[in-house]
Design a protein around this motif. Structure first.
Motif, PDB file in Angstrom:
ATOM      1  N   LYS A 100       0.815  -1.218   0.000  1.00 30.65           N
ATOM      2  CA  LYS A 100       0.000   0.000   0.000  1.00 30.65           C
ATOM      3  C   LYS A 100       0.847   1.266   0.000  1.00 30.65           C
ATOM      4  CE  LYS A 100      -0.650   0.069   5.035  1.00 30.65           C
ATOM      5  NZ  LYS A 100      -1.629  -0.066   6.131  1.00 30.65           N
ATOM      6  N   TYR A 101       2.157   1.141   0.304  1.00 25.50           N
ATOM      7  CA  TYR A 101       3.051   2.300   0.304  1.00 25.50           C
ATOM      8  C   TYR A 101       3.965   2.355  -0.922  1.00 25.50           C
ATOM      9  CZ  TYR A 101       1.813   2.585   5.280  1.00 25.50           C
ATOM     10  OH  TYR A 101       1.147   2.685   6.479  1.00 25.50           O
ATOM     11  N   LEU A 102       3.954   1.335  -1.747  1.00 25.63           N
ATOM     12  CA  LEU A 102       4.870   1.306  -2.890  1.00 25.63           C
ATOM     13  C   LEU A 102       4.401   2.240  -4.002  1.00 25.63           C
ATOM     14  CD1 LEU A 102       5.707  -2.506  -3.216  1.00 25.63           C
ATOM     15  CD2 LEU A 102       7.076  -0.705  -2.131  1.00 25.63           C
ATOM     16  N   ARG A 103       5.375   2.825  -4.685  1.00 27.15           N
ATOM     17  CA  ARG A 103       5.086   3.663  -5.840  1.00 27.15           C
ATOM     18  C   ARG A 103       6.010   3.226  -6.987  1.00 27.15           C
ATOM     19  NH1 ARG A 103       7.919   7.166  -2.234  1.00 27.15           N
ATOM     20  NH2 ARG A 103       9.961   7.784  -3.057  1.00 27.15           N
ATOM     21  N   PRO A 104       5.695   3.623  -8.236  1.00 32.29           N
ATOM     22  CA  PRO A 104       6.532   3.199  -9.369  1.00 32.29           C
ATOM     23  C   PRO A 104       7.972   3.655  -9.196  1.00 32.29           C
ATOM     24  CG  PRO A 104       4.444   4.137 -10.121  1.00 32.29           C
ATOM     25  CD  PRO A 104       4.531   4.418  -8.657  1.00 32.29           C
ATOM     26  N   PRO A 105       8.944   2.833  -9.631  1.00 34.81           N
ATOM     27  CA  PRO A 105       8.796   1.503 -10.235  1.00 34.81           C
ATOM     28  C   PRO A 105       8.727   0.360  -9.231  1.00 34.81           C
ATOM     29  CG  PRO A 105      11.094   2.165 -10.286  1.00 34.81           C
ATOM     30  CD  PRO A 105      10.350   3.320  -9.691  1.00 34.81           C
ATOM     31  N   ALA A 106       8.804   0.656  -7.933  1.00 34.55           N
ATOM     32  CA  ALA A 106       8.834  -0.411  -6.932  1.00 34.55           C
ATOM     33  C   ALA A 106       7.516  -1.168  -6.836  1.00 34.55           C
ATOM     34  CB  ALA A 106       9.201   0.172  -5.567  1.00 34.55           C
ATOM     35  N   ASP A 107       6.422  -0.565  -7.302  1.00 34.91           N
ATOM     36  CA  ASP A 107       5.131  -1.252  -7.203  1.00 34.91           C
ATOM     37  C   ASP A 107       5.033  -2.456  -8.125  1.00 34.91           C
ATOM     38  OD1 ASP A 107       5.063   0.236  -9.530  1.00 34.91           O
ATOM     39  OD2 ASP A 107       3.031   0.992  -9.225  1.00 34.91           O
ATOM     40  N   ALA A 108       6.030  -2.656  -8.981  1.00 35.64           N
ATOM     41  CA  ALA A 108       6.045  -3.826  -9.872  1.00 35.64           C
ATOM     42  C   ALA A 108       6.842  -4.991  -9.281  1.00 35.64           C
ATOM     43  CB  ALA A 108       6.633  -3.442 -11.230  1.00 35.64           C
ATOM     44  N   LEU A 109       7.381  -4.830  -8.088  1.00 34.14           N
ATOM     45  CA  LEU A 109       8.164  -5.888  -7.459  1.00 34.14           C
ATOM     46  C   LEU A 109       7.289  -7.098  -7.126  1.00 34.14           C
ATOM     47  CD1 LEU A 109      10.246  -3.686  -4.979  1.00 34.14           C
ATOM     48  CD2 LEU A 109      11.106  -4.789  -7.070  1.00 34.14           C
ATOM     49  N   HIS A 110       7.922  -8.273  -7.096  1.00 33.06           N
ATOM     50  CA  HIS A 110       7.222  -9.518  -6.752  1.00 33.06           C
ATOM     51  C   HIS A 110       7.560  -9.853  -5.296  1.00 33.06           C
ATOM     52  CE1 HIS A 110       6.791  -9.902 -11.114  1.00 33.06           C
ATOM     53  NE2 HIS A 110       8.100  -9.694 -11.197  1.00 33.06           N
ATOM     54  N   LEU A 111       6.598  -9.626  -4.396  1.00 37.83           N
ATOM     55  CA  LEU A 111       6.871  -9.718  -2.961  1.00 37.83           C
ATOM     56  C   LEU A 111       6.460 -11.058  -2.361  1.00 37.83           C
ATOM     57  CD1 LEU A 111       5.573  -6.248  -1.682  1.00 37.83           C
ATOM     58  CD2 LEU A 111       7.945  -6.924  -2.019  1.00 37.83           C
ATOM     59  N   THR A 112       7.321 -11.559  -1.486  1.00 39.92           N
ATOM     60  CA  THR A 112       6.990 -12.662  -0.593  1.00 39.92           C
ATOM     61  C   THR A 112       7.398 -12.224   0.807  1.00 39.92           C
ATOM     62  OG1 THR A 112       7.330 -14.393  -2.260  1.00 39.92           O
ATOM     63  CG2 THR A 112       7.470 -15.055   0.051  1.00 39.92           C
ATOM     64  N   VAL A 113       6.512 -12.392   1.785  1.00 37.29           N
ATOM     65  CA  VAL A 113       6.820 -12.038   3.169  1.00 37.29           C
ATOM     66  C   VAL A 113       6.609 -13.264   4.045  1.00 37.29           C
ATOM     67  CG1 VAL A 113       6.242 -10.594   5.146  1.00 37.29           C
ATOM     68  CG2 VAL A 113       6.209  -9.616   2.843  1.00 37.29           C
ATOM     69  N   LEU A 114       7.645 -13.624   4.785  1.00 40.06           N
ATOM     70  CA  LEU A 114       7.610 -14.795   5.657  1.00 40.06           C
ATOM     71  C   LEU A 114       7.734 -14.364   7.110  1.00 40.06           C
ATOM     72  CD1 LEU A 114      10.155 -16.936   3.610  1.00 40.06           C
ATOM     73  CD2 LEU A 114       7.660 -17.044   3.463  1.00 40.06           C
ATOM     74  N   GLN A 115       7.132 -15.114   7.980  1.00 37.69           N
ATOM     75  CA  GLN A 115       7.310 -14.843   9.398  1.00 37.69           C
ATOM     76  C   GLN A 115       8.702 -15.256   9.862  1.00 37.69           C
ATOM     77  OE1 GLN A 115       5.308 -13.107  11.650  1.00 37.69           O
ATOM     78  NE2 GLN A 115       4.466 -12.577   9.635  1.00 37.69           N
ATOM     79  N   LYS A 116       9.209 -16.360   9.306  1.00 37.89           N
ATOM     80  CA  LYS A 116      10.523 -16.846   9.722  1.00 37.89           C
ATOM     81  C   LYS A 116      11.171 -17.616   8.585  1.00 37.89           C
ATOM     82  CE  LYS A 116      11.054 -18.607  13.852  1.00 37.89           C
ATOM     83  NZ  LYS A 116      11.035 -19.550  15.029  1.00 37.89           N
TER      84      LYS A 116
END
Length: 332
Positions: A73-89
């Motif tokens: 929700k805070y990303l803006r171009p060009p970072a909004d095209a990144l492929h994100l994975t978020v892990l707890q550990k």
């Protein structure tokens, strides 16, 4: 996208707003039972969600849990095209991303974690990565036309991006210890590890992984004894959505620098923030250590030093130690 991710995305975008179970079900085109299960699962992961099915649900405004939805929700171009994975550990975001790179993951793949059990630092060191107090992430790059020396500059790009990201989220002024450590008030709060695989014939990188670890808050039990005089935290206490805001701010700034046609535009900011210039340092190599004076940072972010015998050298990578008066003569 699973129901839980849909619910979290809606909550993250509307923190504090109350949604009835019926409203959530209708908006997300799922059953009310699916909504209830999603809320239950999110609560089990630590999300503070008030209310019940009859009263409506709301995500507490002060929630501070790293998530894909929270970062996006805070990303803006060009970072909004990144492929994100978020892990707890995970053991190490760099290690996990290296495996993904070998398997063909695209440039812009990012793995972030709330905790690392085997965080990696430079020269085979460990990076202390406790749960709930830090942000640890790695970004995969596949630049074209980069030489090995150019690839090392990605570390310095990340250093500038980290400083600017921290300050934009409310930290005290941040400074850089050449080449890859970030300090606030004389304590290390962030470290960067860049790893790469090169094509032996062309000498160009097949992929580069830039890993970064932020000590966002002080660990509940404090830092280990060996880090007490060295490590610090960016903020003294938790902030509302602090970790998501910091991660996004870093990705926004790093991507802007990386995609800038002028690959040297950030260098002046690096030089201005580098606190080793003009100070005595020790250049550390496997063969031994030498005392020197740090003279300047050049346009390739290399460190110019003068040794006690008057000879000078330009360092493109390596390890240095510096004695800081404001840290009661402790060395870093």
């Amino acid at each position: 996208m699973a129901t839980k991710e849909k619910v979290l995305k809606l909550f993250e975008e509307n923190k504090g707003m109350v949604f009835s179970g019926e409203e959530l079900a209708r908006t997300l085109s799922v059953s009310r039972t699916a909504v209830w299960k999603a809320v239950k699962s999110l609560r089990e992961e630590g999300y503070s969600i008030t209310g019940t099915a009859g009263e409506g649900y709301a995500l507490a405004p002060d929630t501070d849990i790293l998530s894909i939805q929270g970062i996006q929700k805070y990303l803006r171009p060009p970072a909004d095209a990144l492929h994100l994975t978020v892990l707890q550990k995970t053991e190490s975001t760099n290690t996990l991303l290296r495996k993904a790179a070998v398997e063909g993951a695209p440039e812009g793949t990012v793995i972030a974690a709330n905790c690392q059990t085997k965080g990696k630092g430079r020269i085979g060191r460990n990076f202390y990565s406790p749960s709930d107090t830090g942000v640890y992430l790695s970004i995969l790059l596949r630049p074209t036309g980069y030489s090995a020396s150019q690839a090392t500059r990605l570390t310095t790009m990340a250093a500038v991006a980290a400083c600017e990201a921290m300050e934009s989220t409310g930290s005290a002024p941040a400074a850089i210890k050449w080449v890859n450590d970030i300090f606030i008030d004389g304590k290390k709060v962030c470290g960067i590890l860049t790893e790469a695989a090169f094509d032996l014939e062309s000498g160009s990188p097949e992929y580069i992984i830039v890993g970064i670890g932020f000590n966002v808050y002080p660990p509940k039990a404090g830092f280990p004894d060996e880090l007490t005089n060295i490590a610090g935290a960016i903020f003294p206490s938790p902030l509302s959505d602090g970790k998501n805001r910091l991660a996004a701010a870093f990705l926004n700034r790093f991507c802007a620098i990386y995609h800038d046609a002028d690959k040297t535009s950030y260098v002046s900011a690096y030089r201005e923030r580098c606190f080793v210039i003009g100070n005595p340092v020790r250049v550390i190599r496997p063969s031994g250590e030498r005392n020197a004076l740090a003279l300047d940072i050049d346009n390739a972010c290399r460190l110019l030093v003068r040794y006690e015998d008057g000879s000078e050298e330009v360092l493109s990578s390596g390890e240095i130690s510096i004695r800081l008066k404001e840290r009661n003569a402790n060395e870093t």
